[in-house]
Design a protein around this motif. Sequence first.
Motif, PDB file in Angstrom:
ATOM      1  N   UNK A  61     -54.051 121.268  60.129  1.00  0.00           N
ATOM      2  CA  UNK A  61     -53.410 119.969  60.317  1.00  0.00           C
ATOM      3  C   UNK A  61     -53.827 119.034  59.189  1.00  0.00           C
ATOM      4  N   UNK A  62     -52.854 118.625  58.370  1.00  0.00           N
ATOM      5  CA  UNK A  62     -53.108 117.746  57.240  1.00  0.00           C
ATOM      6  C   UNK A  62     -52.680 116.328  57.594  1.00  0.00           C
ATOM      7  N   UNK A  63     -53.607 115.382  57.441  1.00  0.00           N
ATOM      8  CA  UNK A  63     -53.337 113.988  57.812  1.00  0.00           C
ATOM      9  C   UNK A  63     -54.312 113.088  57.066  1.00  0.00           C
ATOM     10  N   UNK A  64     -54.057 111.795  57.097  1.00  0.00           N
ATOM     11  CA  UNK A  64     -54.997 110.845  56.524  1.00  0.00           C
ATOM     12  C   UNK A  64     -55.853 110.267  57.649  1.00  0.00           C
ATOM     13  N   UNK A  65     -57.079 109.904  57.314  1.00  0.00           N
ATOM     14  CA  UNK A  65     -58.035 109.407  58.310  1.00  0.00           C
ATOM     15  C   UNK A  65     -57.454 108.263  59.147  1.00  0.00           C
ATOM     16  N   UNK A  66     -56.596 107.462  58.550  1.00  0.00           N
ATOM     17  CA  UNK A  66     -56.026 106.325  59.291  1.00  0.00           C
ATOM     18  C   UNK A  66     -55.068 106.772  60.388  1.00  0.00           C
ATOM     19  N   UNK A  67     -54.635 108.026  60.340  1.00  0.00           N
ATOM     20  CA  UNK A  67     -53.768 108.582  61.386  1.00  0.00           C
ATOM     21  C   UNK A  67     -54.552 109.506  62.317  1.00  0.00           C
ATOM     22  N   UNK A  68     -55.866 109.359  62.314  1.00  0.00           N
ATOM     23  CA  UNK A  68     -56.729 110.281  63.064  1.00  0.00           C
ATOM     24  C   UNK A  68     -56.399 110.320  64.561  1.00  0.00           C
ATOM     25  N   UNK A 119     -53.518 109.817  66.088  1.00  0.00           N
ATOM     26  CA  UNK A 119     -52.295 110.608  66.268  1.00  0.00           C
ATOM     27  C   UNK A 119     -52.580 112.079  66.002  1.00  0.00           C
ATOM     28  N   UNK A 120     -53.367 112.364  64.951  1.00  0.00           N
ATOM     29  CA  UNK A 120     -53.721 113.748  64.630  1.00  0.00           C
ATOM     30  C   UNK A 120     -54.471 114.382  65.799  1.00  0.00           C
ATOM     31  N   UNK A 121     -55.373 113.625  66.421  1.00  0.00           N
ATOM     32  CA  UNK A 121     -56.141 114.153  67.554  1.00  0.00           C
ATOM     33  C   UNK A 121     -55.198 114.499  68.707  1.00  0.00           C
ATOM     34  N   UNK A 122     -54.226 113.630  68.982  1.00  0.00           N
ATOM     35  CA  UNK A 122     -53.278 113.879  70.078  1.00  0.00           C
ATOM     36  C   UNK A 122     -52.428 115.111  69.790  1.00  0.00           C
ATOM     37  N   UNK A 123     -51.948 115.236  68.550  1.00  0.00           N
ATOM     38  CA  UNK A 123     -51.119 116.388  68.182  1.00  0.00           C
ATOM     39  C   UNK A 123     -51.957 117.662  68.210  1.00  0.00           C
ATOM     40  N   UNK A 124     -53.184 117.595  67.690  1.00  0.00           N
ATOM     41  CA  UNK A 124     -54.072 118.760  67.730  1.00  0.00           C
ATOM     42  C   UNK A 124     -54.323 119.177  69.175  1.00  0.00           C
ATOM     43  N   UNK A 125     -54.473 118.206  70.073  1.00  0.00           N
ATOM     44  CA  UNK A 125     -54.691 118.500  71.484  1.00  0.00           C
ATOM     45  C   UNK A 125     -53.517 119.230  72.110  1.00  0.00           C
ATOM     46  N   UNK A 164     -52.095 126.825  73.009  1.00  0.00           N
ATOM     47  CA  UNK A 164     -52.755 128.113  72.784  1.00  0.00           C
ATOM     48  C   UNK A 164     -53.022 128.470  71.338  1.00  0.00           C
ATOM     49  N   UNK A 165     -52.655 127.597  70.394  1.00  0.00           N
ATOM     50  CA  UNK A 165     -52.922 127.874  68.983  1.00  0.00           C
ATOM     51  C   UNK A 165     -54.286 127.339  68.576  1.00  0.00           C
ATOM     52  N   UNK A 166     -54.912 127.989  67.611  1.00  0.00           N
ATOM     53  CA  UNK A 166     -56.147 127.442  67.032  1.00  0.00           C
ATOM     54  C   UNK A 166     -55.743 126.429  65.956  1.00  0.00           C
ATOM     55  N   UNK A 167     -56.419 125.281  65.967  1.00  0.00           N
ATOM     56  CA  UNK A 167     -56.067 124.174  65.074  1.00  0.00           C
ATOM     57  C   UNK A 167     -57.294 123.755  64.275  1.00  0.00           C
ATOM     58  N   UNK A 168     -57.159 123.702  62.938  1.00  0.00           N
ATOM     59  CA  UNK A 168     -58.234 123.209  62.076  1.00  0.00           C
ATOM     60  C   UNK A 168     -57.863 121.779  61.698  1.00  0.00           C
ATOM     61  N   UNK A 169     -58.588 120.818  62.269  1.00  0.00           N
ATOM     62  CA  UNK A 169     -58.196 119.433  62.009  1.00  0.00           C
ATOM     63  C   UNK A 169     -59.372 118.489  61.868  1.00  0.00           C
ATOM     64  N   UNK A 170     -60.534 118.831  62.360  1.00  0.00           N
ATOM     65  CA  UNK A 170     -61.616 117.856  62.443  1.00  0.00           C
ATOM     66  C   UNK A 170     -62.330 117.590  61.132  1.00  0.00           C
ATOM     67  N   UNK A 171     -62.182 118.449  60.160  1.00  0.00           N
ATOM     68  CA  UNK A 171     -62.787 118.241  58.847  1.00  0.00           C
ATOM     69  C   UNK A 171     -64.311 118.210  58.889  1.00  0.00           C
ATOM     70  N   UNK A 172     -64.906 118.956  59.810  1.00  0.00           N
ATOM     71  CA  UNK A 172     -66.365 118.989  59.884  1.00  0.00           C
ATOM     72  C   UNK A 172     -66.909 119.795  58.710  1.00  0.00           C
TER      73      UNK A 172
END
Length: 168
Positions: free
Chosen positions: A30-37, A39-45, A51-59
């Motif tokens: 999931x590619x996004x800018x921090x200011x959309x975090x 929305x990104x969290x909701x979409x990742x959820x 059931x898909x694995x999502x790489x979004x947290x940028x840890x």
Amino acid sequence: GESWPVGWRPSTDCHELSATPGEGMTDIFLSYTERDRDTARRIAGVLDAAGWSVWWDRRIPAGETWRSVLEHALEDMRCMVVLWSAKSIESEWVYEEASEGRRQGKLVPVMIENVRPPAGFREIQAADLTGWDGSPDFDGLRMLLGDLENLLGKPGGAAPERPPRAAV
């Protein structure tokens, strides 16, 4: 010290939605800018719940650089969902990630605001989540999930609809 691009930060906390680099293929980057975090969290959820694995947290694990973690995540993704917004179309990091997704033929653009994507991305049909209220019944979200299923197959590997009949 190293400067962190928007959307990246060193972190010691883990989020259950974040696929850890090195675990093998991740379904969705999931590619996004921090200011959309948010929305990104909701979409990742939603994608995770499907059931898909999502790489979004940028840890960034201790001892690693964001660049090496990014390179591994980009190599290990099955597709990339990029969130286009007024902020993300100005982000060089989102542009760089989306360019790699396009180069690999794995890009799935999503409009979260009514903006014009950067040059080079306008010809790619985007899912429309502008005005999404979080509802699972939102048309644009259902279409996105259908498109991802067409691209990736059913989450978790497609199980046969019926068990095979025993030979008589």
